[in-house]
Design an enzyme around this catalytic site. Structure first.
Site, PDB file in Angstrom:
ATOM      1  N   GLU A 138      47.951  59.817   0.242  1.00 40.85           N
ATOM      2  CA  GLU A 138      48.056  61.273   0.062  1.00 40.85           C
ATOM      3  C   GLU A 138      49.153  61.628  -0.926  1.00 40.85           C
ATOM      4  O   GLU A 138      48.977  62.506  -1.777  1.00 40.85           O
ATOM      5  CB  GLU A 138      48.312  61.943   1.412  1.00 40.85           C
ATOM      6  CG  GLU A 138      48.152  63.461   1.390  1.00 40.85           C
ATOM      7  CD  GLU A 138      49.393  64.214   0.929  1.00 40.85           C
ATOM      8  OE1 GLU A 138      49.269  65.376   0.533  1.00 40.85           O
ATOM      9  OE2 GLU A 138      50.494  63.616   0.969  1.00 40.85           O
ATOM     10  N   GLU A 139      50.289  60.961  -0.839  1.00 42.19           N
ATOM     11  CA  GLU A 139      51.418  61.323  -1.696  1.00 42.19           C
ATOM     12  C   GLU A 139      51.175  60.981  -3.165  1.00 42.19           C
ATOM     13  O   GLU A 139      51.790  61.571  -4.051  1.00 42.19           O
ATOM     14  CB  GLU A 139      52.692  60.630  -1.214  1.00 42.19           C
ATOM     15  CG  GLU A 139      53.146  61.034   0.185  1.00 42.19           C
ATOM     16  CD  GLU A 139      53.622  62.472   0.292  1.00 42.19           C
ATOM     17  OE1 GLU A 139      53.516  63.220  -0.698  1.00 42.19           O
ATOM     18  OE2 GLU A 139      54.096  62.857   1.379  1.00 42.19           O
ATOM     19  N   ASP A 192      51.291  57.075   4.315  1.00 40.53           N
ATOM     20  CA  ASP A 192      52.060  56.757   3.109  1.00 40.53           C
ATOM     21  C   ASP A 192      53.153  57.795   2.921  1.00 40.53           C
ATOM     22  O   ASP A 192      53.073  58.924   3.446  1.00 40.53           O
ATOM     23  CB  ASP A 192      51.153  56.689   1.886  1.00 40.53           C
ATOM     24  CG  ASP A 192      50.568  58.044   1.498  1.00 40.53           C
ATOM     25  OD1 ASP A 192      49.927  58.672   2.379  1.00 40.53           O
ATOM     26  OD2 ASP A 192      50.753  58.481   0.354  1.00 40.53           O
TER      27      ASP A 192
END
Length: 449
Positions: free
Chosen positions: A153-154, A91
């Site tokens: 993750e972001e 991502d």
């Protein structure tokens, strides 16, 4: 043998560029409010197919508690050999301001020797690095592999962290290569050994039941925006700009490699004549001390604003914290400081948005010794140890779940990449060199000292 390995990696670089171009073209922003979730699924399926082709087994998508998909795969270790986990995330951050991009954010564009596009460095460039290293080694892989590509993750929503806690055996390894950081500079092989944690809050200040005419009531009527500004200003020293939060130690020192101040100014694109904030060395301020940032403010915009006294104003405040600071202690200190600082009896609400613990790696084990030798062979100098201002909560989950495993943070990023900003880019030489480092590590770790 090393020359042959380097030659194979060089020969694979056109394929690495094609891989990266295909991945960058998928706008895998894990925020359904902005981008369709089907694009994240498309990126996950691309990653699964690519790593299956690279020789991993049982590569599959696993749904995590936040709704994102992690891509998992493995390759069994030969008898008696160690296992290495390879991490990345597919991502990406949203492009932010499309108009600020020189080339389309989701089209890989080569310019001045760099490859531009959202995710070229963070973290799809590391996916290309993993693939290139595995393809170069082929069947010459004397260690076991576990692979995971995270899908949110972001966004920091913790899907993979929660999944690891309930499925630890799918991630168990002797060394974990968390490839979501990078080098101190182009050509300087680096392991990141320190990560800051975070404590983020949303602050709302209310002073009136509603907006009122500034000509009729301005003066005695308390301005919520002015109250918010005055409150936020207390978070920094008025002369130096250093973070100052009651109840937090803001005077730590960094004991690793330094960060040259002029290089930092260049890397951060600080305007001429604008002074850096804080005291101590740049490394102290980046990696050993709390750092507060006002990320955004909700208030009337300049264009379209009326002649009214603002009744309410809101801000998003981020506090990065160094190793040794507990995130809950930091949240309490930040909340208490803001609550005590609001002027004029204004009503203030401080809501916790997110928090994460800092991380410090142990660097005396065989994985670091093997990696240092690989970095030295590829870059011609010993591996550097640096901190990073960003936060990767997964590292703490891995450290708690696998206390005997060595955790290494590395990757293709470097300061010129401008991760999270418009015009993100990667130096393809760093993909090539770090793929070589990873391949050497995987080949030599089985004979670890």
């Amino acid at each position: 043998m090393t020359d042959e390995l380097a030659a194979r990696i060089t020969a694979l670089m056109p394929r690495a560029k094609r891989d990266l171009a295909e991945l960058v073209a998928i706008p895998s922003v894990a925020d359904p409010r902005q981008y369709p979730p089907e694009k994240c699924r498309e990126a996950a399926e691309w990653v699964a197919a690519a790593f299956t082709d690279a020789g991993l087994l049982d590569v599959r998508l696993e749904l995590t508690p936040d709704g994102s998909h992690a891509v998992l795969g493995h390759r069994p270790a030969p008898p008696g050999a160690p296992t290495v986990l390879l991490y990345c995330h597919y991502d990406v951050q949203p492009p932010l301001d499309d108009a600020a991009w020189t080339s389309p954010p989701f089209t890989l564009t080569e310019r001045d020797g760099r490859w531009y596009g959202r995710g070229t460095a963070d973290c799809k460039g590391n996916i290309a690095m993993h693939l290139t290293a595995l393809r170069a080694l082929g069947d010459d892989l004397p260690v076991g592999i576990r692979f995971v590509a995270e899908g949110s993750e972001e966004q920091g929503t913790g899907g993979l962290e929660a999944y690891v806690a309930t499925h630890p055996d799918q991630f168990r390894a002797d060394a974990l290569l968390i490839c979501d950081t990078g080098n101190a500079a182009i050509g300087t092989g680096t392991a990141t050994i320190s990560l800051r944690g975070l404590a983020n809050v949303t602050v709302t200040v209310d002073t009136l039941e509603g907006g009122i005419h500034s000509g009729m009531f301005g003066g005695p009527a308390p301005d919520a925006l002015a109250a918010l500004i005055q409150t936020l200003a207390t978070l920094r020293d008025p002369k130096t700009g250093a973070t100052r939060i009651d109840g937090l130690d803001c005077e730590g020192t960094w004991d690793g490699a330094d960060y040259d101040e002029e290089q930092f100014r260049t890397d951060a694109a600080v305007l001429d004549g604008v002074r850096l904030t804080g005291t101590g060395t740049v490394a102290d301020r980046l990696w050993a001390r709390p750092a507060v940032t006002v990320l955004g403010i909700d208030c009337p915009p300049v264009v379209g604003s009326s002649a009214s006294v603002p009744a309410t104003a809101r801000a998003r405040v981020s506090l990065r914290i160094p190793p040794g600071t507990d995130p809950q202690d930091a949240l309490r200190a930040l909340t208490g400081h803001l609550t005590d600082a609001v002027p004029w009896g204004a009503r203030i609400t401080v809501e916790t948005e997110s928090s994460g613990a800092p991380f410090r790696a142990a660097t005396t084990g065989p994985a670091y010794t093997t990696l240092d030798r690989a970095m030295t062979e590829v870059y011609g100098r010993p591996m550097a140890h640096l901190g990073q201002g960003g936060s990767i909560p997964l590292c703490n989950v891995f450290a708690e779940t696998f206390p005997d495993a060595e955790i290494v943070l590395m990757g293709v990023e470097e300061p010129k990449c401008l991760i999270h900003a418009p015009n993100e880019s990667v130096d393809p030489n760093e993909i090539e060199h770090m793929a070589h480092v990873e391949a050497l590590f995987l080949r030599n770790y089985a004979a670890r000292p």
